[in-house]
Motif scaffolding. Sequence first.
Motif, PDB file in Angstrom:
ATOM      1  N   PRO A  34       0.823  -1.223   0.000  1.00 55.04           N
ATOM      2  CA  PRO A  34       0.000   0.000   0.000  1.00 55.04           C
ATOM      3  C   PRO A  34       0.852   1.265   0.000  1.00 55.04           C
ATOM      4  O   PRO A  34       0.580   2.200  -0.767  1.00 55.04           O
ATOM      5  N   ALA A  35       1.902   1.273   0.846  1.00 57.67           N
ATOM      6  CA  ALA A  35       2.756   2.463   0.912  1.00 57.67           C
ATOM      7  C   ALA A  35       3.440   2.693  -0.438  1.00 57.67           C
ATOM      8  O   ALA A  35       3.502   3.828  -0.931  1.00 57.67           O
ATOM      9  N   ILE A  36       3.947   1.599  -1.039  1.00 60.91           N
ATOM     10  CA  ILE A  36       4.653   1.749  -2.325  1.00 60.91           C
ATOM     11  C   ILE A  36       3.684   2.231  -3.405  1.00 60.91           C
ATOM     12  O   ILE A  36       3.995   3.144  -4.180  1.00 60.91           O
ATOM     13  N   TYR A  38       0.981   3.907  -3.021  1.00 61.38           N
ATOM     14  CA  TYR A  38       0.623   5.303  -2.741  1.00 61.38           C
ATOM     15  C   TYR A  38       1.641   6.246  -3.359  1.00 61.38           C
ATOM     16  O   TYR A  38       1.309   7.205  -4.048  1.00 61.38           O
ATOM     17  N   VAL A  39       2.906   5.908  -3.093  1.00 62.12           N
ATOM     18  CA  VAL A  39       3.985   6.775  -3.554  1.00 62.12           C
ATOM     19  C   VAL A  39       4.079   6.778  -5.083  1.00 62.12           C
ATOM     20  O   VAL A  39       4.267   7.831  -5.702  1.00 62.12           O
ATOM     21  N   ILE A  40       3.891   5.597  -5.682  1.00 59.17           N
ATOM     22  CA  ILE A  40       3.945   5.549  -7.150  1.00 59.17           C
ATOM     23  C   ILE A  40       2.772   6.334  -7.738  1.00 59.17           C
ATOM     24  O   ILE A  40       2.945   7.163  -8.635  1.00 59.17           O
ATOM     25  N   LEU A  42       0.894   8.727  -6.487  1.00 56.46           N
ATOM     26  CA  LEU A  42       0.834  10.169  -6.275  1.00 56.46           C
ATOM     27  C   LEU A  42       2.154  10.877  -6.524  1.00 56.46           C
ATOM     28  O   LEU A  42       2.281  12.058  -6.255  1.00 56.46           O
ATOM     29  N   SER A  43       3.145  10.118  -7.041  1.00 55.89           N
ATOM     30  CA  SER A  43       4.417  10.797  -7.241  1.00 55.89           C
ATOM     31  C   SER A  43       5.013  10.494  -8.614  1.00 55.89           C
ATOM     32  O   SER A  43       5.272  11.389  -9.411  1.00 55.89           O
ATOM     33  N   ILE A  44       5.213   9.181  -8.894  1.00 57.62           N
ATOM     34  CA  ILE A  44       5.834   8.826 -10.173  1.00 57.62           C
ATOM     35  C   ILE A  44       4.890   9.165 -11.321  1.00 57.62           C
ATOM     36  O   ILE A  44       5.295   9.787 -12.304  1.00 57.62           O
ATOM     37  N   ILE A  45       3.622   8.764 -11.178  1.00 56.00           N
ATOM     38  CA  ILE A  45       2.678   8.991 -12.277  1.00 56.00           C
ATOM     39  C   ILE A  45       2.487  10.486 -12.547  1.00 56.00           C
ATOM     40  O   ILE A  45       2.574  10.924 -13.693  1.00 56.00           O
ATOM     41  N   PRO A  46       2.283  11.305 -11.488  1.00 56.09           N
ATOM     42  CA  PRO A  46       2.214  12.747 -11.762  1.00 56.09           C
ATOM     43  C   PRO A  46       3.479  13.288 -12.430  1.00 56.09           C
ATOM     44  O   PRO A  46       3.387  14.115 -13.346  1.00 56.09           O
ATOM     45  N   ALA A  47       4.652  12.821 -11.980  1.00 54.41           N
ATOM     46  CA  ALA A  47       5.896  13.312 -12.578  1.00 54.41           C
ATOM     47  C   ALA A  47       5.944  12.956 -14.063  1.00 54.41           C
ATOM     48  O   ALA A  47       6.300  13.783 -14.910  1.00 54.41           O
ATOM     49  N   THR A  49       3.373  12.414 -15.944  1.00 54.43           N
ATOM     50  CA  THR A  49       2.367  13.242 -16.610  1.00 54.43           C
ATOM     51  C   THR A  49       2.927  14.600 -16.990  1.00 54.43           C
ATOM     52  O   THR A  49       2.724  15.085 -18.107  1.00 54.43           O
ATOM     53  N   VAL A  50       3.657  15.220 -16.037  1.00 51.71           N
ATOM     54  CA  VAL A  50       4.213  16.547 -16.298  1.00 51.71           C
ATOM     55  C   VAL A  50       5.184  16.494 -17.477  1.00 51.71           C
ATOM     56  O   VAL A  50       5.119  17.316 -18.392  1.00 51.71           O
TER      57      VAL A  50
ATOM     58  N   ILE B 120       5.283  17.861  -8.628  1.00 49.97           N
ATOM     59  CA  ILE B 120       4.283  16.837  -8.317  1.00 49.97           C
ATOM     60  C   ILE B 120       2.956  17.474  -7.936  1.00 49.97           C
ATOM     61  O   ILE B 120       1.897  16.970  -8.270  1.00 49.97           O
ATOM     62  N   PRO B 123       0.290  18.410 -11.088  1.00 49.61           N
ATOM     63  CA  PRO B 123      -0.638  17.393 -11.612  1.00 49.61           C
ATOM     64  C   PRO B 123      -1.565  16.822 -10.548  1.00 49.61           C
ATOM     65  O   PRO B 123      -2.730  16.541 -10.827  1.00 49.61           O
ATOM     66  N   TYR B 127      -5.637  16.202 -10.662  1.00 49.50           N
ATOM     67  CA  TYR B 127      -6.394  14.967 -10.348  1.00 49.50           C
ATOM     68  C   TYR B 127      -7.443  15.263  -9.284  1.00 49.50           C
ATOM     69  O   TYR B 127      -8.592  14.836  -9.394  1.00 49.50           O
TER      70      TYR B 127
END
Lengths: 297, 274
Positions: A34-36, A38-40, A42-47, A49-50, B120, B123, B127
Amino acid sequence: MHIRMHMDSEFSGIRERRFKITRKYLVYVLFALPAIAYVIGLSIIPAITVVYQSFLVAGKFSLYNYSVLPSYGLYASIGNTLIVSVGALLIQLILALAIAMVMMKPFAGSKIFSSIVIIPFGISTIVSAFIFSLIFTNVGGFANGVLVAFGFKPVVWFSSSISDLGVVMFSDFWKNTPLVALILYGGLSSVSPTLYEAASVDGAGAFKRFTHITLPAIAPLISIALLVRGVSEFNIFALPLVLIGYHPLILNTLIYENYSTLATRPISYAAATVLLLIIMAYSIFVLKIGGAKQYAK
Amino acid sequence: MPNKTNPLIYIVVLALALLFFYPFWVLFLIAFEPTKLTFGLIYPLQFPLEITLTNIVNSFNQVDLLGPLMRSLEVAFIVGGLALLLGIPAGYGIAKLTARISNKIIAFLFIINMMPGLVIAIPISLYFYSAHLENTVLGVALAQELVVLPLTVFIIMGGFRSLPRDLENQARVDGAPLSSTFARVLLPLIRVPILIAFILSWMTSWDEFTYAFIVAPIVPTDSTFPVALYNYVTRDLPLQSATFALVATVPVIVLVVVFQKYLKGQYLSGGLIG
């Protein structure tokens, strides 16, 4: 044929055993999932996306956002970001080293001293920015109050881009030096005091003891402090926003300024990608230079 | 005599103490001195000639200070609670893995932490906008959770690692199911790391500006105290800002003083030190 089958079954035996071990670990990985996730999420995917959005113009791949970035002040803002980050890091390292070395010595009032220098760790950046905006006011202000009280001439703090950046890099010391001091203090307290005694018996002066014992002992910790603080230094936002606004620009204020207008939002994505690249390059650089061993440990 | 204290050290101590204390002093002067002695003078004096509570009382009447503070409180407790909810199982699981794998996971979490907040936050806010989480307590808390989660996992993992290996097995042999072993045997033993992780998360959230500013930006009454304070500072309301800064800073000063002995470099640099 026969031999081959035999070998196959042997291999699958090993594979099965390995699978068993993996499956045992898999349960534990599930605890962390769950923690991993969460981080992916809300962090990797947004990054990503940008970065992806920064290459899009009207739904098609294009380098347009990057080609116009310089006209929005990209180069100056990169330069300013580097100046502020390097300057602030140096100020914090020097102050933190002084604090850590003082804290190693016994002296009357050491408890109160460590409280005073550690408390700013908990201060909100925005509170710190507000207080320093009162200290460094062009007309009046508390810094000039001190100067005038001692018979000096008052200083116009915000008189040029360089002095503006100087105020930002200095003001950053208050909240962030305590963390660096705590990291360095951890390193210093691991050096055995007998080492210093032996060195001074052998005739090594204070300076020699510092360069030959203290610095080598805390070198790895300095690189860790450089990594932890350096990355956040590139991310400073509230402090320049309050103290200097958008002039001179640093990367973060450039990103925010363009983000806040809908028409230039793609420009802010491109600038954000540039910042991401700089931070990645910096982290790899510091890890390669000094922290790699600790990091791998 | 190796332990003799060099008197020169007191000069360094005094200089450093003054430097780090001075900003608090300025805040105190602005908040408690009548304005004729602070903003009324071109060069404000360094010592309070007069003390008054007028600034504080007026500020509370003029602007909404309690609203943003209550929101910050809500957000900070959600962030701290969620950090434990996600961090305790994660710390437990990762502590059980071999060092090679667990270090990779920790390193991964910390690399995430190096992502620029603004990059971060932008984006995420988009969402959240489509999920109707913009300008909400939950939205701000969910975004800030990113900042605190890696350190929480690391501190709690360290707690589980420090326990004797056989402990859990013995409890399990006695027939206790994992859940009760967890609650009755393991968690009480790592209460200190849990407390540190919670306090650090709470404080980080209480102070956090960038995510809060992007996720809940517009109305000051809708945002946490750092965003509201920024709003008052840019509207040139220094007295109200000073009152706000003072009220918001008292709890963290208390926290830092009380938990000072737990604030150690190896915790705060998170995983990067061996």
